[in-house]
Design an enzyme around this catalytic site. Structure first.
Site, PDB file in Angstrom:
ATOM      1  N   ASP A  16       0.885  -1.372  -0.145  1.00  0.00           N
ATOM      2  CA  ASP A  16      -0.029   0.015  -0.098  1.00  0.00           C
ATOM      3  C   ASP A  16       0.924   1.282  -0.073  1.00  0.00           C
ATOM      4  O   ASP A  16       2.116   1.065   0.256  1.00  0.00           O
ATOM      5  CB  ASP A  16      -0.936  -0.100   1.050  1.00  0.00           C
ATOM      6  CG  ASP A  16      -1.435   1.279   1.489  1.00  0.00           C
ATOM      7  OD1 ASP A  16      -2.528   1.711   0.366  1.00  0.00           O
ATOM      8  OD2 ASP A  16      -1.667   1.598   2.638  1.00  0.00           O
ATOM      9  N   ASP A  18      -0.032   5.092   1.012  1.00  0.00           N
ATOM     10  CA  ASP A  18      -0.338   6.005   1.995  1.00  0.00           C
ATOM     11  C   ASP A  18      -0.314   5.427   3.406  1.00  0.00           C
ATOM     12  O   ASP A  18      -1.248   4.366   3.488  1.00  0.00           O
ATOM     13  CB  ASP A  18      -1.810   6.667   1.662  1.00  0.00           C
ATOM     14  CG  ASP A  18      -1.706   7.405   0.499  1.00  0.00           C
ATOM     15  OD1 ASP A  18      -1.581   8.755   0.732  1.00  0.00           O
ATOM     16  OD2 ASP A  18      -1.878   6.806  -0.444  1.00  0.00           O
ATOM     17  N   ASP A 175      -1.446  -1.072   6.023  1.00  0.00           N
ATOM     18  CA  ASP A 175      -1.745  -0.485   7.167  1.00  0.00           C
ATOM     19  C   ASP A 175      -3.109  -0.528   7.827  1.00  0.00           C
ATOM     20  O   ASP A 175      -3.159   0.155   9.014  1.00  0.00           O
ATOM     21  CB  ASP A 175      -1.101   0.901   7.180  1.00  0.00           C
ATOM     22  CG  ASP A 175      -1.963   1.918   6.402  1.00  0.00           C
ATOM     23  OD1 ASP A 175      -2.370   1.590   5.343  1.00  0.00           O
ATOM     24  OD2 ASP A 175      -2.213   3.092   7.081  1.00  0.00           O
TER      25      ASP A 175
END
Length: 214
Positions: A16, A18, A175
């Site tokens: 991922d 961001d 995250d």
């Protein structure tokens, strides 16, 4: 992750963007608050924006509107281009790669692991950020939120990223619960970072492993 990592069990590691590769929250918060101000709203504290990121810019604006009053789709459509234009022009003012990330990516590449990005950030913004961070050419594949008709947590994006990176044994690093659900749907191991933008404790993501740093 460190140089000399023995027997890496993956051919591809997808990430991922961001909250996983880079702390983009300051610039996203500034653009969200710019759009909210244009709509006559109060801003959202920057520290609160971290928990609103993960489903893309339109969802971020919707959540920001909901935190400050009415969140009609009409307001979302009105504010969305304002947010995007501001973010594109200010995409890397305060955004920074997480500590030791680049060394970890170099170490994986040195072991023959292909790298990929799988993000709900639109392709144009993804490429702008990659260029601004000096990462052009680091990854074998960059799949954004508008690359395919579907977005995370639909597994098609992750399968596409892994396929473009050469396919084979793969893992996904993220995250958020969106990333966890994506990996689960794709039937790939999920490695969670504990320092990202999750709206819940990292232990609640059901990850196969958790890392506190790169």
């Amino acid at each position: 992750m460190a140089r000399g990592m023995p027997d890496i069990p993956f051919d591809v590691v997808a990430f991922d963007l961001d909250g996983t590769l880079a702390d983009t929250a300051p610039d996203l918060a500034a653009s969200l608050n710019h759009a909210l101000a244009a709509l006559g709203r109060e801003g959202v504290p920057a520290e609160n924006v971290r928990n609103l990121i993960g489903h893309g810019a339109r969802a971020l604006l919707r959540k920001g509107l909901a935190a400050t009053g009415e969140a009609s789709e009409e307001l979302v459509e009105q504010g969305f281009p304002i947010l995007i234009d501001h973010y594109a022009a200010n995409i890397c003012n305060e955004t920074r790669a997480y500590p030791e990330l680049e060394q970890a990516l170099d170490a994986l590449a040195a072991e023959g692991v292909a790298l990929a990005i799988c993000t709900n950030k639109p392709e144009r913004l993804t490429h702008l950020l990659i260029d601004a961070l000096g990462w052009d050419g680091r990854c074998a594949a960059d799949v954004g939120g508008d690359t395919l008709p579907t977005r995370k947590p639909d597994p098609a994006m992750l399968h596409e990223a892994v396929g473009r990176a050469g396919d084979g044994r793969a893992a996904f690093v993220g995250d958020s619960i969106v990333d966890a659900d994506t990996a689960k749907a794709a039937r790939l191991p999920f490695i969670a970072v504990s320092f990202g933008f999750s709206d819940r404790p990292v232990e609640a993501l059901g990850a196969d492993a958790v890392i506190d740093s790169y």
